[in-house]
Write an enzyme that holds these catalytic residues in place. Structure first.
Site, mmCIF file in Angstrom:
data_model
loop_
_atom_site.group_PDB
_atom_site.id
_atom_site.type_symbol
_atom_site.label_atom_id
_atom_site.label_comp_id
_atom_site.label_asym_id
_atom_site.label_seq_id
_atom_site.Cartn_x
_atom_site.Cartn_y
_atom_site.Cartn_z
ATOM 1 N N GLY A 465 0.879 -1.149 -0.022
ATOM 2 C CA GLY A 465 -0.120 0.049 -0.052
ATOM 3 C C GLY A 465 0.641 1.216 -0.155
ATOM 4 O O GLY A 465 0.342 2.371 -0.263
ATOM 5 N N THR A 466 2.207 0.960 0.260
ATOM 6 C CA THR A 466 3.127 2.222 0.129
ATOM 7 C C THR A 466 3.495 2.904 -1.162
ATOM 8 O O THR A 466 3.841 4.179 -1.141
ATOM 9 C CB THR A 466 4.693 1.746 0.822
ATOM 10 O OG1 THR A 466 4.538 0.094 -0.067
ATOM 11 C CG2 THR A 466 4.303 1.023 2.206
ATOM 12 N N GLU A 665 8.220 4.464 8.343
ATOM 13 C CA GLU A 665 7.939 4.485 9.483
ATOM 14 C C GLU A 665 8.237 6.082 10.394
ATOM 15 O O GLU A 665 7.615 6.093 11.625
ATOM 16 C CB GLU A 665 8.827 3.642 10.372
ATOM 17 C CG GLU A 665 8.254 2.038 10.179
ATOM 18 C CD GLU A 665 9.083 0.915 10.184
ATOM 19 O OE1 GLU A 665 9.108 0.145 11.007
ATOM 20 O OE2 GLU A 665 9.948 0.609 9.039
HETATM 21 MO MO1 MOS Z 1 7.868 -2.607 9.536
HETATM 22 S S1 MOS Z 1 7.083 -2.779 11.559
HETATM 23 O O1 MOS Z 1 9.469 -3.105 10.114
HETATM 24 O O2 MOS Z 1 7.023 -3.967 8.764
#
Ligand code: MOS
Length: 699
Positions: A465-466, A665
């Protein structure tokens, strides 16, 4: 003479290439893949927290019309490896946690399978379970390492002496709750066993990682397992590794060869099967001189792991590199509990750890009488404080300054409870964000130049989805110096060259580096042997991600500044967040559109972490009582106000050939602290225990 000028593909806001298929509903997710005469699997789950099975009666389940197989540890296929205790299901009568799979039913319809599973009678001998994380436990232990290979403890200088003699000090304990990964698409698999081996259509962050795990557990050669996963409805860590559902589906497939076995976890099953974020108890001690310079940082973390499988979250690692201080100490201690295995969840380590550190920094800045931005600027390190390595690039201060300008920080009255409006207390807060630039060997890419001028790019990467479909296409186009339209990318299949999974925000670094290397070699061969154009039969080159010697010479991290405006209703304690701003320095942004979505999503989750998410464990039974979306609230549209994302132009020639840093992240890190700091500014109440619910603001 004409000069060809092509706009760089990298950095262009290209629309998602998979967007039309997703909007039209033609992009297939795991459970929707074509399956000929599929059958359905429903798990049987342990009804005790720990103990052993004393008896099983499957007769009623097996007698249901339409049931094809009922299996428990009595008749389940034997696994080749039981080393991974999470995956070693149905190999004995032992129960390690409530909800653990103890059986499965396969039937012609999902409804039949589910009903028959409820008819499987399991008797248990229960043992005392132990599921409570407390700081005073005597059995807390130091793991050998914490996640991602970091040292468990680090120390520099005499922290205790430095703290004792510091002019200003903060000594506070911050706690974060258990939280559960809940991608929109639950974990889902279609497993088919044929003479050729096992085919898995599955929702995963990494087809090759999953294949290795499944092959090892089942005792198959890698070539006997094919994993296909072109589209994934969110991952966030839970889909980075195989969980027991995949093994259960593979077992069922062995029992009904030739029939595709479909298994999608229910939302409730997601709360016991796919990992979770450990709760944390974090004591942070900071000392500073009257000049507002840190003298000591101590960050001591207590958290939990499953008794059957160790996972130690790296909660204090960011405290090792964020700020200059001559003395510092970080420690991690674990309690081993009779609970499902915990695992990674978006920014494991940084997300809970930076809530504590960035709250404590705010507290210390206030204690020093300094603006929290000025305080951070004064404590900016010249090099990585623990390793001594220079940063490949570090633009935290630029993020803070640009954020302050955009947010209107200079108009802020630092006094708490200074702003009121129609019964609401209004505050603003700031916190820093950071995430490492990880890289991991194990990725190759193949590029085929066709005689038609098109290029096929083949790599076992994942798009959870990224935006990988789009960003990797842009990277390939850029490296080949062709248009985005000339690239045909294929990802998400073990039939493609091996790749690391999407995780640790390293996807684009690893996959992109391999693609750039393959493109470089392809262009060199086309130029030297074929006059620059592909020969009639085409030309193919495969390359591995090269090593990066700069990774040893520099400390590599992305940074950001999170700003929040919080409104707290004076009479009810209700918290609203009308405004968030994130300013990030994450190297070259590959695609500003998909990057913005990533950062926006991270910040939204940070808001959710700050105000809502809390898996409530009932210690009497060892299960999560609010394991559904009615009880486990995730920030919804109505919870989110305005979110603004801004990225700085940052050039980093060391991180990788694209100059990019991971952004999956970064957006969540620090967001909860910014909201907690704003809540303090609004109310004068410091909430150190997430989530910030209204009861904590009513005094
Ligand atoms: Mo991410 S928590 O390293 O998929």
């Amino acid at each position: 003479m004409s000069v060809r000028i092509r706009a760089r593909a990298i950095g262009a806001p290209v629309d998602r290439l998979d967007g039309p298929a997703k909007v039209a509903g033609t992009a297939r997710y795991a459970f929707e893949q074509p399956a000929d005469r599929p059958v359905y699997l429903f798990p049987v789950q342990a009804a005790i927290a720990t103990g052993r099975i004393t008896g099983v009666d499957t007769s009623a389940a097996a007698a249901e019309p339409g049931v094809l197989a009922v299996f428990t540890y009595h008749n389940a296929p034997k696994l080749a490896s039981t080393e991974d205790a999470e995956l070693a299901i149905l190999q004995s009568g032992q129960v390690a946690f409530r909800g653990q799979f103890v059986g499965g039913v396969v039937a012609g319809t999902l409804e039949t399978a589910r009903h028959a599973a409820s008819l499987v009678q399991v008797d248990y001998q229960e043992q005392m379970h132990d599921v409570e994380l407390r700081p005073d436990r005597e059995d807390l232990y130091a793991p050998a390492l914490v996640n991602a290979g970091f040292q468990t403890d680090t120390a520099q200088g005499d922290v205790d002496a430095a703290l004792a003699s510091s002019a200003v000090m903060v000594d506070a304990t911050y706690t974060t709750p258990m939280q559960h990964n809940n991608p929109m698409e639950p974990h889902a698999t279609i497993a088919t066993w044929t003479d050729h081996g096992l085919t898995l259509y599955i929702s995963t962050q990494g087809v090759h990682t999953l294949r290795s795990q499944v092959a090892a557990v089942l005792g198959l050669d890698l070539e006997q397992v094919r994993v296909i996963s072109p589209h994934v409805g969110g991952g966030f860590g839970s889909k980075a590794f195989a969980h027991a559902d995949v093994i259960l589906a593979a077992m069922a497939a062995l029992l009904v060869p030739g029939r595709p076995v479909k298994l999608a976890l229910t939302r409730r099953q997601m709360f016991s099967q796919v990992g979770y974020r450990t709760p944390t108890i974090q004591r942070v001690r900071l000392g500073a001189g009257t000049d507002g310079r840190l003298t000591a940082i101590a960050h001591d973390v207590i958290e939990q792991t499953a008794r059957i499988k160790e996972f130690a979250e790296q909660t204090a690692v960011a405290s090792r590199m964020m700020y200059a201080a001559p003395s510092r100490r970080t420690t991690h201690r674990l309690a081993a509990l009779d609970l499902p295995p915990n695992s990674i969840m978006r920014a494991p380590g940084e997300a809970p750890g930076m809530f504590a550190l960035e709250s404590a920094i705010d507290e210390l800045a206030i204690a020093c009488g300094l603006d929290p931005i000025e305080f951070r600027i004064r404590n900016e390190p010249q090099a990585d404080p623990e390793s001594g390595l220079p940063f490949s690039s570090r633009n935290l201060i630029a993020c803070l300054r640009e954020g302050a300008r955009r947010f209107g920080w200079e108009q802020r009255d630092p006094t708490p409870q200074a702003r009121h409006q129609a019964g609401w207390l209004i505050g603003t807060g700031v916190a820093a964000s950071t995430y490492p630039v990880f890289r991991m060997p194990g990725t190759s890419a193949t590029i085929r130049a066709g005689a038609d001028g098109r290029y096929q790019v083949l790599i076992g990467a994942a798009d959870i989805g990224t935006g990988t479909w789009t960003a990797l296409t842009q990277i390939a186009a850029d490296a080949l110096d062709v248009a985005v339209e000339d690239i045909d990318l294929q990802i998400g299949d073990t039939a493609l060259p091996a790749a690391v999974g999407a995780g640790a925000s390293w996807g684009i670094t690893c996959w992109g580096s391999a693609v750039v290397e393959a493109a470089r070699r392809l262009r060199a061969r086309l130029a030297s042997q074929h006059g620059g154009a592909a020969p009639p039969g085409g030309l193919e080159v495969t390359a591995e991600m090269p090593g990066n010697p700069d990774a040893e010479r520099f400390s590599m991290h992305a940074f950001g500044a999170q700003f929040a405006e919080v409104r707290v209703r004076a009479d009810s304690g209700e918290v609203r967040v009308p405004r968030l701003l994130g300013v990030y320095a994450a190297g070259q942004i590959i695609n500003p559109k998909t990057a913005r979505s990533q950062l926006l999503g991270g910040m939204t989750w940070g808001l959710s972490m700050a105000l809502h998410e809390h898996s409530v464990l009932d210690p009497r039974f060892g299960h999560v009582t609010n394991g559904d979306f009615a009880g486990y609230h995730i920030a919804a549209n109505a919870d989110v106000g305005t979110i603004e994302v801004h990225t700085l132009h940052e050039q980093d020639p060391y991180v990788n050939p694209m100059g990019s840093k991971g952004i999956g992240e970064l957006g969540i890190v620090g967001a909860a602290a910014a909201i907690a700091n704003a809540t303090y500014h609004a109310t004068g109440i410091r909430v150190r225990d997430l989530p910030i619910t209204l009861d904590k603001l009513l005094r």
